[in-house]
Each structure stands twice: as structure tokens, then as C-alpha cells.
Design a protein around this motif. Structure first.
Motif, PDB file in Angstrom:
ATOM      1  N   GLU A 101      69.346 -44.673  91.264  1.00  0.00           N
ATOM      2  CA  GLU A 101      70.376 -45.681  90.998  1.00  0.00           C
ATOM      3  C   GLU A 101      70.157 -46.931  91.838  1.00  0.00           C
ATOM      4  OE1 GLU A 101      75.252 -46.243  91.342  1.00  0.00           O
ATOM      5  OE2 GLU A 101      74.320 -44.301  91.807  1.00  0.00           O
ATOM      6  N   ILE A 102      69.844 -46.735  93.101  1.00  0.00           N
ATOM      7  CA  ILE A 102      69.629 -47.889  93.980  1.00  0.00           C
ATOM      8  C   ILE A 102      68.326 -48.597  93.618  1.00  0.00           C
ATOM      9  CG2 ILE A 102      69.222 -48.596  96.369  1.00  0.00           C
ATOM     10  CD1 ILE A 102      71.107 -46.348  97.230  1.00  0.00           C
ATOM     11  N   LYS A 103      67.310 -47.849  93.244  1.00  0.00           N
ATOM     12  CA  LYS A 103      66.053 -48.472  92.807  1.00  0.00           C
ATOM     13  C   LYS A 103      66.293 -49.377  91.596  1.00  0.00           C
ATOM     14  CE  LYS A 103      62.804 -44.880  94.413  1.00  0.00           C
ATOM     15  NZ  LYS A 103      61.826 -45.703  95.134  1.00  0.00           N
ATOM     16  N   GLU A 104      67.080 -48.896  90.637  1.00  0.00           N
ATOM     17  CA  GLU A 104      67.394 -49.700  89.459  1.00  0.00           C
ATOM     18  C   GLU A 104      68.174 -50.951  89.854  1.00  0.00           C
ATOM     19  OE1 GLU A 104      69.421 -47.011  86.898  1.00  0.00           O
ATOM     20  OE2 GLU A 104      67.616 -45.854  86.414  1.00  0.00           O
ATOM     21  N   ARG A 105      69.051 -50.800  90.844  1.00  0.00           N
ATOM     22  CA  ARG A 105      69.825 -51.951  91.318  1.00  0.00           C
ATOM     23  C   ARG A 105      68.913 -52.984  91.971  1.00  0.00           C
ATOM     24  NH1 ARG A 105      74.100 -49.918  95.258  1.00  0.00           N
ATOM     25  NH2 ARG A 105      74.387 -48.450  93.520  1.00  0.00           N
ATOM     26  N   ARG A 106      67.887 -52.521  92.668  1.00  0.00           N
ATOM     27  CA  ARG A 106      66.951 -53.457  93.304  1.00  0.00           C
ATOM     28  C   ARG A 106      66.169 -54.242  92.246  1.00  0.00           C
ATOM     29  NH1 ARG A 106      67.379 -52.784  98.522  1.00  0.00           N
ATOM     30  NH2 ARG A 106      67.597 -50.727  99.484  1.00  0.00           N
ATOM     31  N   LEU A 107      65.767 -53.574  91.192  1.00  0.00           N
ATOM     32  CA  LEU A 107      65.058 -54.266  90.119  1.00  0.00           C
ATOM     33  C   LEU A 107      65.961 -55.309  89.463  1.00  0.00           C
ATOM     34  CD1 LEU A 107      63.159 -51.271  88.456  1.00  0.00           C
ATOM     35  CD2 LEU A 107      62.247 -52.988  90.035  1.00  0.00           C
ATOM     36  N   ALA A 108      67.233 -54.964  89.281  1.00  0.00           N
ATOM     37  CA  ALA A 108      68.190 -55.920  88.703  1.00  0.00           C
ATOM     38  C   ALA A 108      68.387 -57.103  89.647  1.00  0.00           C
ATOM     39  CB  ALA A 108      69.518 -55.222  88.428  1.00  0.00           C
ATOM     40  N   PHE A 146      62.314 -50.835  97.789  1.00  0.00           N
ATOM     41  CA  PHE A 146      62.177 -49.953  96.624  1.00  0.00           C
ATOM     42  C   PHE A 146      61.153 -48.860  96.906  1.00  0.00           C
ATOM     43  CE2 PHE A 146      60.224 -48.648  92.684  1.00  0.00           C
ATOM     44  CZ  PHE A 146      61.231 -48.649  91.721  1.00  0.00           C
ATOM     45  N   GLU A 147      60.079 -49.232  97.586  1.00  0.00           N
ATOM     46  CA  GLU A 147      58.984 -48.290  97.855  1.00  0.00           C
ATOM     47  C   GLU A 147      59.192 -47.453  99.117  1.00  0.00           C
ATOM     48  OE1 GLU A 147      55.361 -50.511  97.991  1.00  0.00           O
ATOM     49  OE2 GLU A 147      55.463 -51.113  95.877  1.00  0.00           O
ATOM     50  N   ARG A 148      60.280 -47.687  99.816  1.00  0.00           N
ATOM     51  CA  ARG A 148      60.493 -47.043 101.108  1.00  0.00           C
ATOM     52  C   ARG A 148      60.517 -45.518 101.003  1.00  0.00           C
ATOM     53  NH1 ARG A 148      65.060 -48.438 101.495  1.00  0.00           N
ATOM     54  NH2 ARG A 148      66.292 -46.577 101.896  1.00  0.00           N
ATOM     55  N   GLN A 149      59.856 -44.847 101.943  1.00  0.00           N
ATOM     56  CA  GLN A 149      59.855 -43.391 102.007  1.00  0.00           C
ATOM     57  C   GLN A 149      60.945 -42.899 102.951  1.00  0.00           C
ATOM     58  OE1 GLN A 149      55.960 -41.651 102.754  1.00  0.00           O
ATOM     59  NE2 GLN A 149      54.967 -43.527 102.053  1.00  0.00           N
ATOM     60  N   SER A 150      61.345 -41.661 102.764  1.00  0.00           N
ATOM     61  CA  SER A 150      62.299 -41.043 103.684  1.00  0.00           C
ATOM     62  C   SER A 150      61.687 -40.958 105.075  1.00  0.00           C
ATOM     63  CB  SER A 150      62.677 -39.646 103.205  1.00  0.00           C
ATOM     64  OG  SER A 150      63.426 -38.960 104.202  1.00  0.00           O
ATOM     65  N   ARG A 151      62.478 -41.263 106.089  1.00  0.00           N
ATOM     66  CA  ARG A 151      62.040 -41.121 107.474  1.00  0.00           C
ATOM     67  C   ARG A 151      63.002 -40.220 108.254  1.00  0.00           C
ATOM     68  NH1 ARG A 151      57.239 -41.412 106.727  1.00  0.00           N
ATOM     69  NH2 ARG A 151      56.250 -43.437 106.334  1.00  0.00           N
ATOM     70  N   VAL A 152      63.585 -39.256 107.568  1.00  0.00           N
ATOM     71  CA  VAL A 152      64.431 -38.270 108.244  1.00  0.00           C
ATOM     72  C   VAL A 152      63.626 -37.523 109.297  1.00  0.00           C
ATOM     73  CG1 VAL A 152      65.800 -36.167 107.928  1.00  0.00           C
ATOM     74  CG2 VAL A 152      65.995 -38.032 106.281  1.00  0.00           C
TER      75      VAL A 152
END
Length: 269
Positions: free
Chosen positions: A131-138, A194-200
Motif C-alpha cells: 500500500e505504501i509502495k503504491e502511494r509512493r508511486l502516486a 520504495f526500495e528500502r529493505q527491512s532493518r529490524v
């Protein structure tokens, strides 16, 4: 305060400020998306007599140049490291707001030996949901169509609704600051996030103290998300503020500024 310093990193110019160089403790502050090092001015003025404070215009922000079509977190973290190397800083407390927190986490992943402490202000270690990725593209499309309109409407949404009138001047100043960011740089940052990986894993493995600061009314980083990730850290210090949205360092400066100072002192004990 001194004028900006500059370095060339990967063929492009980065700008930063370096104050209080006579002190042993070093704090590095990373601004959020669209902003610049100027957002930290009152903090630098408050801290520079007791610690060294470095603030950086991340790639594509402030006076730093745009590096390309994608500003991924690795690029930004390496840019921070290049500034610290140029300044002769081996270790620091690194604190980032929002996107700056993503950069700080990537820095911690790449250069954990350089940290005495890590701070995340309204930021998190999880990768984007679809959902957030789609928001970034928008957002990229909106910026491409009308950058100024997007920025003018975006900035007030970062603040708690109850503070909009009282902080009208701060919001206007921040809008002016953000309007300096070019469309290509905004889009490059969105693509990088958008490309960010998890850093948990960074939160789980990092052996230095980690400070988390959240606002109860932050719609971008829900408090439940912030508290959930704080449990992953070995040493977590958590500050939760009422009637605060995404900009606690401006909305509640009188609370956040001394808290960061105390955190830095703790990290250097």
C-alpha cells in the motif's frame, strides 16, 4: 554559525555544517524527506557549546546535488560516512527524522562500529507495505505534475491539527525550505524509500542505546508500529508525546531538545 562545508562524493557536491569541534562528544542530525539541515538550526545553537554537532544536507536536499534517478538508503548512508570521514569523526551518536531515520538505520547496518548511539524520530525499521509502495508511486506522479502544490499541501499534514494555527509561521518556513527541493530529487528519494529493505535485524543486533521518539497522533508512523519495533532493540529508550504528529522536534521542541541532549550524554558515559 559557520558557513556550509562541502565535499565531493561520487562526483557530486554534498553540503554540511560542523559546529563545536572542540568537544569530545559528537552528534550527527539527519533531516527528513524534503527538508534540509536548516531544520536543526535551533538544536545546533543549543548544543554547540557542549558537544560537536554535524548536520548534513542529504543527497538532493538543501544545497546538496541530486545524484541520479534513485537515491537509495545505501547511497545516502555512504554519503553520511563520507562527510564523517572528511570531518575526521570516528564515532558519533546518529539521529535521523523520518527518512533520515531510514538513512541512519542503513548507516548502522553498514558501519555499526561508527556508532555510540542511534536515534529514530518518527521513523521505523520495517520495509514498505505494498500500500505504501503504491502511494509512493502516486506521489512521484503528483510531483511530476505540480511539485509546488504537492509541497504546500504536504507540509501542514505533518503537524498535529491542534497546532496548525499556533505553528503557522513554522509551517510557512518549512514550506519555503521544502520548496527548494527539485522535482527530480523528490522523485529520487521516493524511489529510494520504495526500495528500502527491512532493518529490524539492525535493531536486534546493535549493541549501543537506541532512542525512539513518537507522537500519539502521527498518522505516518502509528504509535503501535513504533512501540512494536522498540521491543526488538537490546537497549531502547522511548519518548511518546501527546498531541504530536510527525514533527515532534518542531512541535514540542522544549521537550525533545533536552531529551536528545540527555541521550547523547548517556551514550558517552
Amino acid at each position: 554559525m559557520e558557513q556550509h562545508k562541502t565535499i565531493i562524493f561520487e562526483g557530486h557536491t554534498l553540503h554540511y555544517r560542523d559546529e563545536g569541534r572542540s568537544h569530545n562528544q559528537t552528534l550527527v542530525l539527519l533531516h527528513g524527506y524534503l527538508q534540509s539541515l536548516d531544520v536543526w538550526t535551533s538544536y545546533v545553537l543549543s548544543y554547540m557549546r557542549s558537544m560537536r554537532v554535524i548536520t548534513i544536507d542529504l543527497p538532493g536536499h538543501g544545497y546538496s546535488e541530486c545524484f541520479g534517478e534513485v537515491h537509495d538508503m545505501g547511497l545516502m548512508a555512504r554519503a553520511v560516512k563520507a562527510v564523517l570521514d572528511n570531518a575526521g569523526v570516528d564515532q558519533c551518536v546518529l539521529i535521523g527524522h523520518s527518512m533520515g531515520g531510514y538513512v541512519a538505520l542503513e548507516f548502522a547496518h553498514l558501519f555499526p562500529h561508527c556508532l555510540r548511539g542511534l536515534g529514530l524520530l518518527h521513523s521505523h525499521a520495517f520495509a514498505d507495505t505494498m500500500e505504501i509502495k503504491e502511494r509512493r508511486l502516486a506521489t512521484c506522479d503528483m510531483v511530476d505534475q505540480n511539485r509546488a502544490s504537492y509541497i504546500v499541501n504536504f507540509v501542514p499534514s505533518l503537524f498535529d491539527a491542534s497546532k496548525l494555527e499556533a505553528m503557522n509561521q513554522e509551517i510557512k518556513d518549512l514550506q519555503d525550505q521544502c520548496l527548494e527541493t527539485k522535482a527530480a530529487s523528490i522523485i529520487a528519494s521516493q524511489r529510494g524509500m520504495f526500495e528500502r529493505q527491512s532493518r529490524v535485524d539492525v535493531l536486534q543486533d546493535l549493541e549501543v542505546p537506541i532512542l525512539f521518539v513518537y507522537g500519539k497522533n502521527d498518522t505516518r508512523i502509528p504509535i503501535e508500529l513504533g512501540l512494536a519495533q522498540a521491543w526488538e532493540a537490546r537497549h531502547a529508550e522511548i519518548m511518546v508525546l501527546d498531541n504530536v504528529a510527525h514533527m515532534s522536534h518542531l512541535e514540542e521542541r522544549d521537550y525533545v531538545r533536552p531529551r536528545i541532549l540527555n541521550f547523547v550524554n548517556t551514550c558517552y558515559m
